[in-house]
Scaffold this motif. Structure first.
Motif, PDB file in Angstrom:
ATOM      1  N   GLN A  17       0.835  -1.204   0.000  1.00 41.89           N
ATOM      2  CA  GLN A  17       0.000   0.000   0.000  1.00 41.89           C
ATOM      3  C   GLN A  17       0.873   1.258   0.000  1.00 41.89           C
ATOM      4  OE1 GLN A  17      -2.053  -0.970   3.670  1.00 41.89           O
ATOM      5  NE2 GLN A  17      -3.888  -1.519   2.512  1.00 41.89           N
ATOM      6  N   ASN A  19       0.508   4.046  -1.265  1.00 40.47           N
ATOM      7  CA  ASN A  19      -0.258   5.278  -1.078  1.00 40.47           C
ATOM      8  C   ASN A  19      -0.533   5.564   0.398  1.00 40.47           C
ATOM      9  OD1 ASN A  19      -1.902   2.936  -1.185  1.00 40.47           O
ATOM     10  ND2 ASN A  19      -3.726   4.210  -1.393  1.00 40.47           N
ATOM     11  N   LYS A  20      -0.317   4.597   1.269  1.00 39.95           N
ATOM     12  CA  LYS A  20      -0.507   4.769   2.711  1.00 39.95           C
ATOM     13  C   LYS A  20       0.835   4.835   3.450  1.00 39.95           C
ATOM     14  CE  LYS A  20      -5.033   2.652   3.178  1.00 39.95           C
ATOM     15  NZ  LYS A  20      -5.819   1.683   3.952  1.00 39.95           N
ATOM     16  N   GLU A  23       0.969   6.802   6.865  1.00 36.95           N
ATOM     17  CA  GLU A  23       0.227   6.110   7.931  1.00 36.95           C
ATOM     18  C   GLU A  23       0.976   4.851   8.392  1.00 36.95           C
ATOM     19  OE1 GLU A  23      -3.854   3.489   8.046  1.00 36.95           O
ATOM     20  OE2 GLU A  23      -3.814   5.273   6.766  1.00 36.95           O
TER      21      GLU A  23
END
Length: 181
Positions: A17, A19-20, A23
């Motif tokens: 992921q 794009n994360k 986080e």
């Protein structure tokens, strides 16, 4: 780590992921702090997981990361033209974050199918090129403990170049030295 020069750094995992990244990095930085009792000072990113330093630096700064070896090397080729660390320039401002090329990774053993002799020679060849050139250089080697059985030759080559005069540093020691000089 008591009595030893060991760098505990973070190798963020956001491959599934990307794009994360921010986080996931925050979560992994908290895990690292709980595990070690300290903030991570350095990171080693996957080269293909790259929002560029421009995208990752904000996450690193927020969690106190002072340096990274985000530029991926593999087999001793100097892809950015330098084996010296440098501070990052972002938005026309020189940051406090240091970056350095990872010149050799133990992935060469698996990617090229190299044996101990070939992988050791890669380390020795780069050390020889640095010595012959007369230009200072820092060899960052990305060696994973779980790969020791397949990369013993590389580890022995590192011990040899240290015996021959190369100074062993952790990444933090390297960045601290360059920051002070």
């Amino acid at each position: 780590k008591r009595g030893r020069r060991v760098e505990l750094g973070l190798h963020p995992d956001a491959l599934d992921q990307p794009n994360k990244y921010a986080e996931l990095f925050a979560e992994q930085a908290r895990w690292f702090r709980r595990l070690t009792g300290q903030n991570t000072r350095t990171v080693r990113n996957h080269g293909f997981l790259n929002d560029g330093y421009w995208g990752h630096e904000a996450s690193w700064k927020k969690h106190g990361v002072i340096g990274s070896s985000n530029l991926p090397g593999l087999d001793g080729r100097i892809i950015n033209g330098s084996l010296l660390p440098a501070r990052l320039l972002l938005n026309d401002e020189l940051t406090d974050h240091w970056s350095i090329l990872t010149a050799i990774g133990d992935g060469i053993v698996f990617i090229h199918g190299w044996d101990d002799v070939q992988s050791a020679q890669c380390v020795l060849d780069l050390a020889g090129r640095i010595k012959v050139s007369g230009v200072p250089g820092v060899m960052v080697l990305n060696l994973h403990p779980e790969n020791i059985e397949k990369t013993r030759g590389m580890h022995e080559a590192v011990r040899k170049i240290v015996q021959d005069g190369f100074i062993p540093w952790t990444m933090s020691e390297c960045f601290d030295w360059f920051g002070a000089h």
